[in-house]
Every structure is written in C-alpha cells, then in structure tokens.
Motif scaffolding. Sequence first.
Motif, PDB file in Angstrom:
ATOM      1  N   SER A  57       0.804  -1.226   0.000  1.00 30.81           N
ATOM      2  CA  SER A  57       0.000   0.000   0.000  1.00 30.81           C
ATOM      3  C   SER A  57       0.838   1.277   0.000  1.00 30.81           C
ATOM      4  O   SER A  57       0.287   2.373  -0.013  1.00 30.81           O
ATOM      5  CB  SER A  57      -0.943   0.007   1.198  1.00 30.81           C
ATOM      6  OG  SER A  57      -0.228  -0.053   2.410  1.00 30.81           O
ATOM      7  N   LEU A  69       3.943   3.607  -1.886  1.00 32.15           N
ATOM      8  CA  LEU A  69       4.605   3.776  -3.175  1.00 32.15           C
ATOM      9  C   LEU A  69       6.084   4.099  -2.995  1.00 32.15           C
ATOM     10  O   LEU A  69       6.451   4.947  -2.185  1.00 32.15           O
ATOM     11  CB  LEU A  69       3.953   4.903  -3.976  1.00 32.15           C
ATOM     12  CG  LEU A  69       2.609   4.593  -4.609  1.00 32.15           C
ATOM     13  CD1 LEU A  69       2.086   5.821  -5.345  1.00 32.15           C
ATOM     14  CD2 LEU A  69       2.720   3.415  -5.559  1.00 32.15           C
ATOM     15  N   GLY A  96       4.736  -0.527  -5.869  1.00 30.54           N
ATOM     16  CA  GLY A  96       4.235  -0.661  -4.512  1.00 30.54           C
ATOM     17  C   GLY A  96       5.152  -1.481  -3.624  1.00 30.54           C
ATOM     18  O   GLY A  96       5.909  -2.326  -4.097  1.00 30.54           O
TER      19      GLY A  96
END
Length: 190
Positions: free
Chosen positions: A167, A169, A175
């Motif tokens: 979740s 970046l 991710g």
Amino acid sequence: MALACCRIYWGWKIQFPCWWVCCASELSLVLAPVSMFTLAVTNYHGKEVAATPTGGTRNYTDVLATLNATDKLNFVADYANATQDGATTATGAIGKAKWKALALYANYQLTDAWKLSYRHENFDDPDGYRSGIAQNLKSNTVDVGYQVAKALTLRLEARWDNSTVASFLKADGTGTNNQTSYALESIYQF
C-alpha cells in the motif's frame, strides 16, 4: 473518582444536495480509581451522512488507559473499534464496514527539557473502508523531544510502517508493503 457524560444530538446535517435530520449520541465514562491510573471509555453512535451515500449508522467506541508509573515514566493504551452501516468498501460492495485500532505509548521525561517516546500502532481495516484498501497496518515510532519554551517543543521522529499489502509507493512508482520516514517537528501549544 468517576465521571460520566451523556449527550444526545438532534439536528440537521447539511450535505449537498440533501438535508438530513439525524440523531446521535455520545456516552463517556472516566474512571480514576487511584492517582496514577485513568480509564476513559467513550461511545459515539448515530448517522454519518458524509460517510455513505445512504447516511448509514456509525458506531465508534474508544477506550483510553493511562498509567503514570513514576513522575517521569508513563504508559498509554488507546483501543478503538468501529462499524459503519451502508458503507462502500474497497471492493465497491455496499454493506457494514468494520475497523479497529490499537496504539501503545511509553513516554520518559529524561530531564525538564528532554523527553523520549516510543509508540506502536496497529490499524486493522479488513474492508478497506478507512484506508481505501483491505489491510492491516502496523507502525513503530521513536521520537526525542526538546522543550525550547513552555509552549514550544521541537521533536525528531523516526517511523517504520508495515502493511499486509503493498500500500506504499516507492520513488519508482511500484508498490511496497513497508516504508520508513523521518520528521523534524515544531509544536506550539496555545
């Protein structure tokens, strides 16, 4: 010592393009059986118009415990558990969303000006309603604070976050399930 509070709200919540008549309640109980320990339990219950297209009912309970072990060392635990009816989950389904959180703190006053703190947080969002993706988030934070003046504190913080899914970046746009962050904060109390 015990303190109880009960509030019932009746009124309008305005959200374009609709007006809603709603009723909500807040119930609180604060216990301080000894000077070194405090327990506060609060429950909020009522329509949450902005949270759902249908104005579903939200129920939110928070339990906060504080233990002052010494005049320099304290521990805090904060547990929250909530549900939202009529919620749109991360999968797009409409239903009842649930989430819960636990935060544990240890604070040590090194000197009159210097303070050291540790915080562990766990946020479980199985429906992805609060964070946008179904996940369990955990974080650990260490900070050192310096009180410059009575109302001004500087704080240096390091934080490590971990999720059950990718979740966060990375700089390249891919991710990852973890991240590390650092902050220098200036806090002014007024």
